[in-house]
Design an enzyme around this catalytic site. Structure first.
Site, PDB file in Angstrom:
ATOM      1  N   HIS A 122      29.543  30.486  30.098  1.00 17.76           N
ATOM      2  CA  HIS A 122      29.655  30.302  28.654  1.00 17.76           C
ATOM      3  C   HIS A 122      30.969  30.912  28.169  1.00 17.76           C
ATOM      4  O   HIS A 122      31.497  31.840  28.795  1.00 17.76           O
ATOM      5  CB  HIS A 122      28.482  30.969  27.934  1.00 17.76           C
ATOM      6  CG  HIS A 122      27.145  30.445  28.365  1.00 17.76           C
ATOM      7  ND1 HIS A 122      26.536  29.378  27.762  1.00 17.76           N
ATOM      8  CD2 HIS A 122      26.315  30.842  29.372  1.00 17.76           C
ATOM      9  CE1 HIS A 122      25.371  29.147  28.360  1.00 17.76           C
ATOM     10  NE2 HIS A 122      25.226  30.004  29.347  1.00 17.76           N
ATOM     11  N   THR A 172      32.466  37.751  42.905  1.00 18.68           N
ATOM     12  CA  THR A 172      33.230  37.180  41.793  1.00 18.68           C
ATOM     13  C   THR A 172      34.421  36.355  42.245  1.00 18.68           C
ATOM     14  O   THR A 172      35.038  35.664  41.433  1.00 18.68           O
ATOM     15  CB  THR A 172      33.744  38.290  40.870  1.00 18.68           C
ATOM     16  OG1 THR A 172      34.585  39.176  41.630  1.00 18.68           O
ATOM     17  CG2 THR A 172      32.585  39.091  40.282  1.00 18.68           C
ATOM     18  N   LYS A 173      34.769  36.431  43.547  1.00 22.01           N
ATOM     19  CA  LYS A 173      35.911  35.663  44.048  1.00 22.01           C
ATOM     20  C   LYS A 173      35.614  35.202  45.466  1.00 22.01           C
ATOM     21  O   LYS A 173      34.647  35.642  46.093  1.00 22.01           O
ATOM     22  CB  LYS A 173      37.202  36.485  44.001  1.00 22.01           C
ATOM     23  CG  LYS A 173      37.177  37.744  44.842  1.00 22.01           C
ATOM     24  CD  LYS A 173      38.485  38.524  44.669  1.00 22.01           C
ATOM     25  CE  LYS A 173      38.484  39.792  45.523  1.00 22.01           C
ATOM     26  NZ  LYS A 173      39.745  40.546  45.368  1.00 22.01           N
TER      27      LYS A 173
END
Length: 292
Positions: A122, A172-173
């Site tokens: 979002h 996250t990566k």
């Protein structure tokens, strides 16, 4: 509101799969999510019925590599059909897969309990968030991966082969092949058995064949995520790749990454000296030489 015979009825679904901003509360998407929950219930219902269990999983997911997949209950999929698994897939209970975009999972992958895979996102801007628009980015998980309980995989992440993700990690990566990652955010703490020579050959080959900016940058991030200093030959291959696809900024980034990885300034100077012939050939300079 558009009816099901209108192209507009499917518009938000097409936007979602294309990675464009879309309205999550769209009637057609809501219907697809309802159907997914019905199929999830069928999987749970037939868990101990060999004749119906595998077909129920096939009906839930987009594709399944064989009839050995196991999905323990309770579990949650946004859509189900956007998730594709390979052979011998196992998912423990309480897992959540927000497959608003495609999730690709390789062979011999195991999920511990409460693993969460998020394709959905979002806007971080509060005003934009009030519009109701959201986005989705695909997630890829390689072969022979173990995802520990409570781990979270964020949108757009690619996880390599032979990876172990520790319990509670937040990924996250991208994660390269054959490593163990733990923590929030997840970081590499262990490398599976691969000699320095094998590591070097793997990344030299990768950079020699890369032909797209995103893949080049992803490869650099993965290479320099290891707790070692890449060989000069890797740096040369990366520089040539950057110039081949006309990405001068990433070529300069190679030196910035080196500067962070080396143990002492003299080692960085040794690398610069070894790379000087290719730098001159390609017309690449460091940030310092460029005056930054």
């Amino acid at each position: 509101m558009a009816d099901s015979t209108s192209e507009d009825y499917y518009a938000e679904h097409k936007k979602m799969l294309a990675g464009e901003p879309y309205t999550g509360g769209d009637p057609y998407l809501s219907l697809l999510r309802k159907h997914a929950q019905e199929r999830v219930a069928e999987v749970a219902k037939h868990r101990h019925d060999p004749e119906r269990y595998a077909p129920a999983i096939c009906d839930l997911l987009g594709s399944v590599g064989d009839d050995k997949a196991i999905i323990e209950s309770p579990t949650f999929f946004d859509y189900g059909k956007n998730t594709h698994v390979g052979k011998c897939f196992y998912m423990n209970s309480m897992c959540v897969l927000l497959d608003c975009a495609r999730i690709d999972i390789g062979d011999d992958v195991m999920f511990g309990p409460s693993v969460q895979v998020y394709c959905a996102g979002h806007p971080t801007d509060p005003t934009a968030r009030l519009t109701g628009l959201e986005f989705a980015h695909p997630v890829k998980i390689g072969n022979n991966v173990w995802v520990g309980g409570g781990a979270i995989i964020m949108p757009g992440v690619t996880i390599g082969n032979g990876v172990t993700i520790g319990a509670g990690a937040v990924v996250t990566k991208d994660v390269p092949d054959n490593v163990v990652v733990v923590g929030n955010p997840a970081r590499i703490v262990k490398h599976h058995e691969e000699t320095y020579e094998e590591f070097t050959n793997r990344y030299v080959k990768f950079f020699e064949n890369v032909d797209e900016q995103f893949e080049l940058q992803r490869g650099l991030n993965n290479c320099f995520a290891y707790d070692l200093v890449p060989d000069v030959s890797i740096c040369e291959a990366a520089l040539r790749a950057a110039r081949r696809i006309d990405d001068y900024a990433t070529a300069v980034r190679v030196f910035e990454a080196l500067k962070i990885k080396v143990d002492k300034p003299t080692q960085y100077q040794d690398y610069l000296q070894a790379l000087k012939p290719v730098m001159d050939e390609l017309g690449v300079q460091t940030k310092e030489e460029l005056g930054f």
